[in-house]
Design a protein around this motif. Structure first.
Motif, short mmCIF file in Angstrom:
data_model
loop_
_atom_site.label_atom_id
_atom_site.label_comp_id
_atom_site.label_asym_id
_atom_site.label_seq_id
_atom_site.Cartn_x
_atom_site.Cartn_y
_atom_site.Cartn_z
N TYR A 63 0.83 -1.21 0.00
CA TYR A 63 0.00 0.00 0.00
C TYR A 63 0.87 1.26 0.00
N SER A 64 0.46 2.23 -0.80
CA SER A 64 1.04 3.58 -0.70
C SER A 64 0.31 4.31 0.41
N PRO A 65 0.84 5.41 0.92
CA PRO A 65 0.11 6.17 1.96
C PRO A 65 -1.28 6.58 1.50
N GLN A 66 -1.41 6.95 0.23
CA GLN A 66 -2.71 7.37 -0.29
C GLN A 66 -3.69 6.18 -0.31
N GLU A 67 -3.19 5.02 -0.74
CA GLU A 67 -4.04 3.84 -0.77
C GLU A 67 -4.43 3.42 0.63
N ARG A 68 -3.50 3.51 1.54
CA ARG A 68 -3.79 3.13 2.94
C ARG A 68 -4.86 4.06 3.51
N ALA A 69 -4.73 5.36 3.23
CA ALA A 69 -5.71 6.32 3.73
C ALA A 69 -7.08 6.06 3.11
N LYS A 70 -7.09 5.78 1.81
CA LYS A 70 -8.35 5.49 1.13
C LYS A 70 -9.00 4.24 1.70
N ALA A 71 -8.21 3.21 1.95
CA ALA A 71 -8.74 1.97 2.52
C ALA A 71 -9.30 2.22 3.92
N ALA A 72 -8.61 3.03 4.71
CA ALA A 72 -9.07 3.33 6.06
C ALA A 72 -10.38 4.11 6.01
N GLU A 73 -10.48 5.02 5.07
CA GLU A 73 -11.72 5.80 4.92
C GLU A 73 -12.88 4.90 4.56
N ILE A 74 -12.67 4.00 3.62
CA ILE A 74 -13.72 3.07 3.21
C ILE A 74 -14.10 2.15 4.35
N GLU A 75 -13.09 1.68 5.10
CA GLU A 75 -13.36 0.79 6.23
C GLU A 75 -14.20 1.48 7.29
N ALA A 76 -13.90 2.77 7.55
CA ALA A 76 -14.67 3.52 8.55
C ALA A 76 -16.13 3.64 8.13
N LYS A 77 -16.36 3.92 6.84
CA LYS A 77 -17.74 4.04 6.35
C LYS A 77 -18.45 2.70 6.41
N ALA A 78 -17.72 1.62 6.08
CA ALA A 78 -18.32 0.28 6.13
C ALA A 78 -18.72 -0.07 7.56
N LYS A 79 -17.89 0.29 8.50
CA LYS A 79 -18.23 0.01 9.91
C LYS A 79 -19.45 0.81 10.36
N GLU A 80 -19.57 2.04 9.87
CA GLU A 80 -20.76 2.84 10.20
C GLU A 80 -22.03 2.14 9.68
N ILE A 81 -21.94 1.61 8.47
CA ILE A 81 -23.09 0.90 7.90
C ILE A 81 -23.40 -0.34 8.74
N GLU A 82 -22.37 -1.05 9.19
CA GLU A 82 -22.59 -2.24 10.02
C GLU A 82 -23.23 -1.87 11.35
N VAL A 83 -22.83 -0.73 11.91
CA VAL A 83 -23.46 -0.26 13.16
C VAL A 83 -24.95 0.00 12.92
N GLU A 84 -25.25 0.62 11.77
CA GLU A 84 -26.65 0.89 11.43
C GLU A 84 -27.42 -0.42 11.28
N ALA A 85 -26.78 -1.40 10.64
CA ALA A 85 -27.45 -2.69 10.43
C ALA A 85 -27.71 -3.39 11.76
N ARG A 86 -26.76 -3.33 12.65
CA ARG A 86 -26.95 -3.97 13.96
C ARG A 86 -28.04 -3.25 14.77
N ALA A 87 -28.05 -1.93 14.63
CA ALA A 87 -29.09 -1.16 15.32
C ALA A 87 -30.47 -1.50 14.76
N MET A 88 -30.55 -1.63 13.45
CA MET A 88 -31.80 -2.02 12.80
C MET A 88 -32.25 -3.38 13.30
N SER A 89 -31.31 -4.32 13.38
CA SER A 89 -31.64 -5.66 13.86
C SER A 89 -32.15 -5.62 15.29
#
Length: 863
Positions: free
Chosen positions: A389-415
């Motif tokens: 990973y380049s620093p830019q790719e690592r940052a992009k991956a971290a950003e996507i992971e954070a958003k994915a976790k937010e969606i998972e939190v929403e899904a668990r809350a919905m459940s």
């Protein structure tokens, strides 16, 4: 004490009976069988030291072997206590030596330190002498120095070269040799139609052919296979039955292919493999800058050479300490056989029995590599992977992971919301008196629930509604699943993360290296310092001084790599050029390419070996010019037919003909794919998968097998890539390759065997790969020349053999096709076929003939 001079050989020894000496005749025997107990220990057993002749006065009666205690204890079987007993021939040498006066060749040293003796005779052994460029012999009609050396040796043996092979034979030979695939009929015809001088080394037809082949990408794919054999390349870890996958080893394979295609100098190539991390300025905790630069990334990838040994430390093993040290021992074995032509592993537990390598030498050499392995602070395989990973790719991956976790939190809350709503319905089914207690029990964490609360929940389990939403309301579960799928889909948009399998050091962490008594890591003794083998010690390397490395790595491996490739090391260049010669000529100048020691074969052409080694180094360690020199020589271009040399030199030790040899495993498979137009030329990348089919064969494809079921699904084009791009599992070699002697890396392959055994014929008769290839070839020629059997046969001949079929060949094959078509027509008439299956006996007959022709020696062998 008697003077050592008393034992010297008389100046006039009997010509009829050669005088034996201790150094030349007796010492190798006692060193192999006796001195590990009687001389190399701190206190020789029984006070008997057999390292020097003058120490033997008490057990040798000069002139009387029958009265000598040495002979008595050997003949009675009392000695040696351990290991193999001496043979009658060996004992006979000792008896004859004593009878002749128990002489030495020269005065012995007056004092010895504990341990083995390295004498002048050891240092004078040919492999430990510096490479010296010899004068090229004067030979008639030779323009290539190789031919001058080979012709001179032939003249000594009363031999002469075979005639030059014809053009069709030459193009097939050199194309297979340099690229590993058959020449196309069109390439053959173009070569034949070139009327320029074949013998012109500057611009003749053959010279241009060689240059074209060396410039093709298939050259690197062919010659990388040779080096990968020596390095022990595999896509799995071995050592245990688990044989876990090395998912990122392929980057090293690609590095080797690219390096050879670029004609990277081998001094650089070797240095990168032994110390690429130090060249790239990378350490275990600080490698990110290195992977941003393609050159430094390649240097880091190259160190996977030092990760190729079998390694079970990431799997379950009975003795983790043993497993760790075994990795290091096996890697040193690979180092010794690949770059030094020495059997280093023989000195791991005791001094080498035949070569002047002490056990202390072994651990000094190991100390050079200890900072990278550090067995007491071991890093398991998954801890040696370095992200690309380049620093830019690592940052992009971290950003996507954070958003994915937010969606998972929403899904668990919905459940949870859905389950709470269901609970309010289900709680009403619990008796009113127990509802309040049940609510409290449900809200209490499981670990803190009282026995009464657990019993209450068990009493009314359906009212709990804290999990398994789908059991209550499938539609609501689908809504939750859809939300979770959004997170999965989002994660799939992350930049692909590649990893490098490499060897690095931990900055500033240099372990204390120790001598292991009898090779046992649980018996460490004295501290050892890094250094070269004593027999190879040179002012250039001793005293050993690491190269200063700014990254904080020890610099030990870089210093050693630079010494190996300095041109002053007596073994490295010799060992490398001997391998190159062996792959071209079918036999090494030293035919034990991994053992240049006393148990190996002596060079048949020592002057030629040194000439090639010197030429290689002076040519900038470039391989392609050396290829050119060898394949343009008359020695290489000889016919494989020379009846006189066959009788006088059946092993072809003096190269008076080209050595007839079978296609190796990968060339056989790749050529079968190429001749049918099926070979996929996609280069580089992860390997094509393999699996075990219901018949137990290992084939290419997607492994869908289970513990109880073998199953492999087709993988499309990936199934038809070159063999070098097919996954190499130590426990599951591809059946078609394994049958034709592809090596299983334990830990590496110094020289491939070439067997002729029944399973090879059975595979050619029955294996689906061969049957399918034969059908594809039949379909190909039918498409090119519909219904014209004669034209089809001519095309098959040129595809397989590079030459036209004779009238007799065509006649025989047409007769076979007629007979086989009739037989198949009758066969299909007698059986009932599944609906939709329409037999085609003529085409099946042609496929059958193609299988016969692919199984013929004319196809399987290189002339």
């Amino acid at each position: 004490m008697k003077s050592a001079a008393l034992f010297l050989i008389p100046l006039a020894a009997s010509a009829a009976e050669p005088m034996l000496t201790f150094e030349k005749d007796v010492r190798p025997i006692v060193k192999a069988h006796c001195t590990h107990c009687h001389g190399e220990e701190e206190k020789p057993e029984g006070g008997v030291d057999l390292r020097l002749r003058r120490f033997m006065d008490e057990i040798v009666v000069v002139g009387h072997p029958e009265k000598s205690k040495l002979v008595e204890v050997i003949r009675s079987g009392e000695m040696p206590e351990k290991g193999k007993p001496l043979t009658e021939a060996q004992l006979g040498v000792i008896e004859k030596w004593i009878a002749q006066g128990a002489k030495t060749a020269k005065p012995e040293p007056l004092a010895l330190a504990p341990g083995p003796v390295i004498l002048d005779e050891d240092r004078e052994y040919w492999a430990f002498q510096p490479v010296k460029r010899p004068a090229v012999p004067k030979a008639a009609n030779t323009r290539n120095p190789i031919d001058a050396f080979v012709s001179a040796k032939m003249a000594e043996k009363g031999l002469s070269m075979a005639p030059e092979a014809d053009r069709r034979t030459l193009i097939r030979r050199v194309t297979l040799d340099l690229t590993g695939v058959l020449p196309t009929p069109e390439e053959v015809e173009a070569f034949l139609s070139d009327s320029s001088d074949m013998s012109d080394p500057s611009d003749g037809a053959y010279t241009r052919l060689v240059d074209r082949l060396l410039a093709s990408k298939t050259y690197g794919e062919r010659w990388a296979r040779h080096w990968l054999d020596v390095t022990g390349y595999a896509d799995s870890n071995g050592y245990t039955e688990a044989d876990s996958v090395r998912a990122h080893a392929w980057r090293f394979r690609d590095y080797v292919i690219r390096s050879l295609n670029e004609d990277k100098p081998w001094d650089q190539f070797v240095q990168e493999q032994l110390a690429g991390d130090e060249l790239a300025g990378a350490t275990h905790g600080d490698y990110q800058q290195a992977v941003l630069d393609p050159k430094r990334t390649d240097q880091l990838i190259a160190t996977a050479f030092l990760r190729m040994a079998p390694d079970g430390t990431g799997d379950t093993v009975d003795d983790p300490k043993l497993a760790k040290n075994n990795v290091i021992a096996e890697q040193l074995k690979i180092l010794g056989s690949s770059l030094m032509g020495l059997t280093l592993s023989c000195a791991q537990c005791h001094d080498h029995r035949y070569d002047p390598i002490t056990q202390a030498d072994y651990y000094r050499l190991r100390a050079i590599f200890d900072p990278g392995y550090h067995w007491e602070a071991w890093r398991a395989p998954n801890s040696r992977l370095y992200s690309l990973y380049s620093p830019q790719e690592r940052a992009k991956a971290a950003e996507i992971e954070a958003k994915a976790k937010e969606i998972e939190v929403e899904a668990r809350a919905m459940s949870k919301k859905f389950l709470d709503e269901i609970f309010e319905v289900e709680i009403k089914k619990v008796p009113q008196a127990e509802q309040a207690a049940f609510r409290v029990a449900r809200d209490t964490p499981v670990a803190k629930q009282t026995p009464e609360q657990k019993a209450l929940i068990k009493k009314y389990p359906s009212a709990l509604a804290t999990y398994s939403l789908d059991l209550y309301d499938k539609k609501k579960q689908d809504l939750v699943d859809a939300k979770m799928a959004e997170a999965t889909k989002l994660r799939a948009t992350k930049p692909a993360e590649g990893f490098v399998m490499a060897l690095t050091e931990v900055k500033g962490q240099v372990p204390v290296s120790k001598f292991f008594n009898r090779g046992d890591h649980d018996q460490p003794k004295q501290v050892v310092q890094p250094g070269e083998l004593g027999i190879l010690a040179s002012p250039m390397i001793e005293p050993f001084k690491p190269v200063p490395v700014s990254s904080g790595s020890s610099g030990r491996r870089l210093a050693y790599a630079q010494w190996l490739t300095s041109g002053k090391h007596p073994l490295t260049a010799r060992v490398l050029v001997n391998r190159f010669w062996m792959h071209h000529m079918g036999r090494g100048l030293v035919n034990t390419p991994g053992d240049f020691g006393r148990q190996g074969e002596l060079p048949t052409h020592p002057e030629l070996l040194d000439y090639l080694a010197d030429e290689f180094v002076k040519g900038g360690w470039k391989l392609k010019p050396l290829h050119r020199l060898i394949v343009l020589s008359a020695a290489y271009r000889q016919s494989s037919v020379n009846d006189a040399s066959l009788l006088a030199d059946p092993e072809n030790r003096f190269y008076a003909r080209f050595k007839l040899r079978r296609l190796d495993a990968e060339t056989l498979r790749d050529s079968m794919l190429a001749m049918t137009g099926s070979l996929v030329q996609t280069s580089y990348g992860p390997p094509s998968g393999i699996g075990r089919d219901p018949q137990g064969r290992v084939i290419t494809g997607i492994d869908k097998g289970t513990i109880t079921l073998n199953k492999v699904d087709p993988a499309g084009e990936a199934d038809f890539r070159r063999s070098i791009y097919v996954q190499m599992r130590r426990s599951k070699p591809l059946t078609v390759l394994d049958t034709f002697d592809a090596p299983v890396m334990q830990p590496n392959c110094e020289m491939r065997a070439q067997t002729t055994v029944a399973p090879q014929s059975l595979l050619l008769m029955n294996d689906t790969f061969v049957l399918d290839s034969s059908r594809r070839l039949a379909d190909l020629v039918e498409k090119e020349a519909p219904k014209d059997r004669a034209k089809q046969l001519q095309r098959i001949w040129t595809l397989l053999y590079g030459k036209p079929a004779t009238e007799a060949d065509i006649t025989k094959c047409l007769a076979y096709l007629d007979e086989q078509t009739k037989a198949l027509t009758q066969y299909h008439h007698d059986i009932q076929h599944p609906k939709g299956v329409v037999p085609n006996p003529p085409q099946e007959a042609m496929a059958s003939l193609c299988q016969v022709l692919c199984s013929s020696n004319r196809f399987l062998y290189v002339e």
